[in-house]
Design a protein around this motif. Structure first.
Motif, mmCIF file in Angstrom:
data_model
loop_
_atom_site.group_PDB
_atom_site.id
_atom_site.type_symbol
_atom_site.label_atom_id
_atom_site.label_comp_id
_atom_site.label_asym_id
_atom_site.label_seq_id
_atom_site.Cartn_x
_atom_site.Cartn_y
_atom_site.Cartn_z
ATOM 1 N N ALA A 30 0.957 -1.139 -0.014
ATOM 2 C CA ALA A 30 0.012 -0.014 0.009
ATOM 3 C C ALA A 30 0.831 1.262 -0.045
ATOM 4 N N VAL A 34 0.788 4.083 -3.052
ATOM 5 C CA VAL A 34 0.670 5.566 -2.955
ATOM 6 C C VAL A 34 2.059 6.274 -3.345
ATOM 7 N N ARG A 35 3.011 5.785 -2.962
ATOM 8 C CA ARG A 35 4.262 6.604 -3.473
ATOM 9 C C ARG A 35 4.487 6.606 -5.255
ATOM 10 N N GLY A 38 1.736 8.907 -6.572
ATOM 11 C CA GLY A 38 2.221 10.407 -6.796
ATOM 12 C C GLY A 38 3.315 10.564 -7.682
ATOM 13 N N PHE A 69 2.246 14.790 -1.714
ATOM 14 C CA PHE A 69 1.801 13.596 -2.814
ATOM 15 C C PHE A 69 2.438 13.207 -3.779
ATOM 16 N N GLY A 72 5.276 10.964 -2.505
ATOM 17 C CA GLY A 72 4.981 9.736 -1.670
ATOM 18 C C GLY A 72 4.960 10.008 -0.203
ATOM 19 N N ARG A 74 2.281 11.535 1.201
ATOM 20 C CA ARG A 74 0.993 11.983 1.517
ATOM 21 C C ARG A 74 0.248 11.349 0.544
ATOM 22 N N SER A 75 -1.046 10.924 1.091
ATOM 23 C CA SER A 75 -2.102 10.530 0.007
ATOM 24 C C SER A 75 -3.240 11.356 -0.164
#
Length: 121
Positions: A30, A34-35, A38, A69, A72, A74-75
């Protein structure tokens, strides 16, 4: 007779706050997703020759939020992600397809006993 919704309500207890997925999603996967999402968004933004300021215009997000974001740290919510994609002219689904890592990079071993001979059927 129970409906599908009734069965689901019976199977999943109601909880307040954040729902833990407890083993259903690997946390490392996960975080990687996310990373990569972004980073891929940043590539799409640069390809469209748009600045971070242009990407957050009208979304209510700050430039620093978008910057975090893209690296990576922050989502974004789904709504925020769709808004910034629209601002740079990218389809959110396309960004997802380019970004997400494979769910299982190594194939699972195959048990020969479970294989079916299609020619004998």
């Amino acid at each position: 007779m129970m409906t599908v919704v009734g069965i689901m309500r019976a199977a999943v207890p109601a909880r307040r706050g954040r729902v833990e997925l407890a083993g259903l999603v690997d946390r490392e996967w996960a975080a990687l997703a996310v990373r990569q999402l972004g980073e891929t968004f940043a590539e799409f933004r640069r390809w469209q020759r748009r600045t971070q300021v242009e990407a957050v215009a009208g979304t209510g997000l700050s430039n620093s939020t978008l910057c975090r974001f893209e690296v990576g740290r922050r989502s974004l919510t789904l709504t925020q992600f769709v808004q910034v994609c629209a601002a740079i002219g990218a389809h959110p689904g396309e960004v997802f397809l380019w970004a997400l890592p494979p769910t299982n990079p190594e194939p699972a071993p195959i048990d020969p006993a479970t294989l079916v001979d299609l020619y004998s059927v």
